[in-house]
Design a protein around this motif. Structure first.
Motif, PDB file in Angstrom:
ATOM      1  N   HIS A 110       0.838  -1.197   0.000  1.00  0.00           N
ATOM      2  CA  HIS A 110       0.000   0.000   0.000  1.00  0.00           C
ATOM      3  C   HIS A 110       0.871   1.245   0.000  1.00  0.00           C
ATOM      4  O   HIS A 110       1.959   1.264   0.559  1.00  0.00           O
ATOM      5  CB  HIS A 110      -0.929   0.004   1.213  1.00  0.00           C
ATOM      6  N   ASP A 111       0.360   2.307  -0.600  1.00  0.00           N
ATOM      7  CA  ASP A 111       1.127   3.539  -0.678  1.00  0.00           C
ATOM      8  C   ASP A 111       1.022   4.354   0.600  1.00  0.00           C
ATOM      9  O   ASP A 111       1.960   5.070   0.963  1.00  0.00           O
ATOM     10  CB  ASP A 111       0.647   4.376  -1.868  1.00  0.00           C
ATOM     11  N   SER A 112      -0.104   4.287   1.288  1.00  0.00           N
ATOM     12  CA  SER A 112      -0.259   4.949   2.580  1.00  0.00           C
ATOM     13  C   SER A 112      -1.280   4.186   3.399  1.00  0.00           C
ATOM     14  O   SER A 112      -2.155   3.502   2.852  1.00  0.00           O
ATOM     15  CB  SER A 112      -0.691   6.415   2.413  1.00  0.00           C
ATOM     16  N   ALA A 113      -1.173   4.301   4.724  1.00  0.00           N
ATOM     17  CA  ALA A 113      -2.092   3.591   5.610  1.00  0.00           C
ATOM     18  C   ALA A 113      -2.090   4.250   6.978  1.00  0.00           C
ATOM     19  O   ALA A 113      -1.050   4.696   7.463  1.00  0.00           O
ATOM     20  CB  ALA A 113      -1.690   2.119   5.730  1.00  0.00           C
ATOM     21  N   PHE A 114      -3.270   4.309   7.609  1.00  0.00           N
ATOM     22  CA  PHE A 114      -3.425   4.816   8.968  1.00  0.00           C
ATOM     23  C   PHE A 114      -4.323   3.858   9.733  1.00  0.00           C
ATOM     24  O   PHE A 114      -5.189   3.194   9.155  1.00  0.00           O
ATOM     25  CB  PHE A 114      -4.051   6.213   8.965  1.00  0.00           C
ATOM     26  N   LYS A 115      -4.121   3.818  11.064  1.00  0.00           N
ATOM     27  CA  LYS A 115      -4.962   2.964  11.894  1.00  0.00           C
ATOM     28  C   LYS A 115      -5.209   3.615  13.243  1.00  0.00           C
ATOM     29  O   LYS A 115      -4.466   4.488  13.688  1.00  0.00           O
ATOM     30  CB  LYS A 115      -4.311   1.598  12.092  1.00  0.00           C
ATOM     31  N   ARG A 125      -6.384   2.129   4.078  1.00  0.00           N
ATOM     32  CA  ARG A 125      -5.238   1.866   3.212  1.00  0.00           C
ATOM     33  C   ARG A 125      -5.533   2.417   1.822  1.00  0.00           C
ATOM     34  O   ARG A 125      -6.664   2.373   1.366  1.00  0.00           O
ATOM     35  CB  ARG A 125      -4.958   0.358   3.070  1.00  0.00           C
ATOM     36  N   VAL A 126      -4.496   2.894   1.173  1.00  0.00           N
ATOM     37  CA  VAL A 126      -4.611   3.390  -0.198  1.00  0.00           C
ATOM     38  C   VAL A 126      -3.533   2.742  -1.039  1.00  0.00           C
ATOM     39  O   VAL A 126      -2.367   2.654  -0.624  1.00  0.00           O
ATOM     40  CB  VAL A 126      -4.450   4.925  -0.262  1.00  0.00           C
ATOM     41  N   ARG A 127      -3.911   2.303  -2.211  1.00  0.00           N
ATOM     42  CA  ARG A 127      -2.938   1.778  -3.171  1.00  0.00           C
ATOM     43  C   ARG A 127      -3.452   2.027  -4.578  1.00  0.00           C
ATOM     44  O   ARG A 127      -4.599   2.402  -4.789  1.00  0.00           O
ATOM     45  CB  ARG A 127      -2.658   0.297  -2.917  1.00  0.00           C
ATOM     46  N   PHE A 128      -2.584   1.799  -5.544  1.00  0.00           N
ATOM     47  CA  PHE A 128      -2.959   2.021  -6.936  1.00  0.00           C
ATOM     48  C   PHE A 128      -2.157   1.099  -7.825  1.00  0.00           C
ATOM     49  O   PHE A 128      -1.080   0.615  -7.455  1.00  0.00           O
ATOM     50  CB  PHE A 128      -2.744   3.484  -7.349  1.00  0.00           C
ATOM     51  N   ILE A 129      -2.699   0.830  -9.018  1.00  0.00           N
ATOM     52  CA  ILE A 129      -2.015   0.021 -10.021  1.00  0.00           C
ATOM     53  C   ILE A 129      -2.154   0.722 -11.365  1.00  0.00           C
ATOM     54  O   ILE A 129      -3.063   1.537 -11.558  1.00  0.00           O
ATOM     55  CB  ILE A 129      -2.602  -1.406 -10.103  1.00  0.00           C
ATOM     56  N   ARG A 202      -3.680   5.551 -13.482  1.00  0.00           N
ATOM     57  CA  ARG A 202      -3.665   4.685 -12.309  1.00  0.00           C
ATOM     58  C   ARG A 202      -5.092   4.403 -11.831  1.00  0.00           C
ATOM     59  O   ARG A 202      -5.971   5.247 -11.938  1.00  0.00           O
ATOM     60  CB  ARG A 202      -2.891   5.352 -11.158  1.00  0.00           C
ATOM     61  N   TYR A 203      -5.266   3.219 -11.309  1.00  0.00           N
ATOM     62  CA  TYR A 203      -6.522   2.803 -10.695  1.00  0.00           C
ATOM     63  C   TYR A 203      -6.299   2.888  -9.189  1.00  0.00           C
ATOM     64  O   TYR A 203      -5.571   2.107  -8.606  1.00  0.00           O
ATOM     65  CB  TYR A 203      -6.826   1.370 -11.136  1.00  0.00           C
ATOM     66  N   TYR A 204      -6.930   3.881  -8.547  1.00  0.00           N
ATOM     67  CA  TYR A 204      -6.745   4.125  -7.117  1.00  0.00           C
ATOM     68  C   TYR A 204      -7.846   3.443  -6.309  1.00  0.00           C
ATOM     69  O   TYR A 204      -9.012   3.431  -6.703  1.00  0.00           O
ATOM     70  CB  TYR A 204      -6.816   5.619  -6.813  1.00  0.00           C
ATOM     71  N   THR A 205      -7.457   2.913  -5.139  1.00  0.00           N
ATOM     72  CA  THR A 205      -8.414   2.300  -4.227  1.00  0.00           C
ATOM     73  C   THR A 205      -8.128   2.758  -2.804  1.00  0.00           C
ATOM     74  O   THR A 205      -6.999   2.617  -2.318  1.00  0.00           O
ATOM     75  CB  THR A 205      -8.333   0.767  -4.260  1.00  0.00           C
ATOM     76  N   LEU A 206      -9.121   3.316  -2.142  1.00  0.00           N
ATOM     77  CA  LEU A 206      -9.062   3.579  -0.700  1.00  0.00           C
ATOM     78  C   LEU A 206     -10.070   2.678  -0.022  1.00  0.00           C
ATOM     79  O   LEU A 206     -11.232   2.610  -0.441  1.00  0.00           O
ATOM     80  CB  LEU A 206      -9.370   5.042  -0.380  1.00  0.00           C
ATOM     81  N   ILE A 207      -9.625   1.978   1.023  1.00  0.00           N
ATOM     82  CA  ILE A 207     -10.516   1.147   1.830  1.00  0.00           C
ATOM     83  C   ILE A 207     -10.362   1.551   3.288  1.00  0.00           C
ATOM     84  O   ILE A 207      -9.239   1.667   3.795  1.00  0.00           O
ATOM     85  CB  ILE A 207     -10.209  -0.351   1.673  1.00  0.00           C
ATOM     86  N   VAL A 208     -11.474   1.780   3.972  1.00  0.00           N
ATOM     87  CA  VAL A 208     -11.457   2.084   5.402  1.00  0.00           C
ATOM     88  C   VAL A 208     -12.506   1.202   6.067  1.00  0.00           C
ATOM     89  O   VAL A 208     -13.617   1.051   5.561  1.00  0.00           O
ATOM     90  CB  VAL A 208     -11.722   3.585   5.660  1.00  0.00           C
TER      91      VAL A 208
END
Length: 234
Positions: A110-115, A125-129, A202-208
């Motif tokens: 993942h490119d960034s993540a917080f908890k 989490r955020v990531r992209f392809i 890029r295909y971005y995805t944020l999941i919380v």
């Protein structure tokens, strides 16, 4: 904003094993989309690579320096919600708000993540392809895209899937799908919001998400995160 109240519930094993026409999914997309509850995602509270720090996005809390360097960033131009901080990555082209009492951590792939400081299952989490698509509308109708994504990619075998809400929004010429989903297995259930967008090739995805037992308490808080996600021109 166009919204759908469509609610879908099923066991993931009952979905036909059809070819996904919206994503042309391959191994990289499967890794990019999986929620943190998947065994394929490994997250820790330590940073593995020093260059990861150097490319970290500029936080709104950096004050005047941030405002000077990135005056045109849409997120920074808005009033920050109370009890949230802004995360802006001008290098990789995205931004979002996160709860101010959460802390950054390293999540593999993942490119960034917080908890949450105390409840690790409450995290984002955020990531992209890479993608050749130009916009999420190129993937297909919203309900088909989201249904295939959750049932084919997010859900593990034998998990039950519920998708109570799907929404579409457009801001600054960019389109987003945001949706709520719950994955339930025999001994565990977790609920999530996800926002997807396409920009910059890029295909971005944020999941919380959070443990389902706490979902009712934190749902509105986490919806702010999902709704705040934006892609930036780079």
């Amino acid at each position: 904003m166009a919204a759908s109240s469509l609610s879908l519930t099923w066991a993931s094993t009952t979905i036909p094993n059809k070819q996904l026409n919206v994503h042309q999914l391959n191994e990289s997309l499967q890794q990019a989309a999986l929620p943190a509850s998947s065994n394929n995602i490994k997250c820790s509270s330590t940073y593995a690579e020093s260059h990861h720090h150097k490319r970290r996005a500029v936080l709104l809390g950096a004050g005047a320096l941030t405002a000077t360097l990135f005056p045109s960033t849409p997120l920074l131009a808005q009033e920050k919600p109370m009890n949230y901080e802004a995360f802006v990555d001008p290098i990789d082209g995205y931004s979002y708000y996160y709860p101010s009492d959460w802390r950054e951590f390293d999540c593999l792939g993942h490119d960034s993540a917080f908890k949450d400081r105390y409840l690790q299952l409450q995290n984002l989490r955020v990531r992209f392809i890479p993608t050749q698509k130009k916009d999420i509308h190129d993937l297909g109708p919203m309900d088909e895209v989201i249904t295939d994504l959750v049932t084919k990619i997010y859900a593990a075998p034998n998990q039950f899937v519920n998708i109570p809400n799907m929404e579409e929004r457009s801001e600054d010429g960019k389109n987003y799908y945001t949706f709520e989903f719950t994955l339930t297995s025999r001994n565990f259930a977790a609920s999530h919001f996800a926002t997807i967008a396409i920009a910059n090739g890029r295909y971005y995805t944020l999941i919380v998400g959070a443990n389902d037992r706490r979902w009712r308490k934190v749902r509105n808080k986490l919806k702010v995160v999902a709704d705040s996600f934006k892609v930036l021109d780079i």
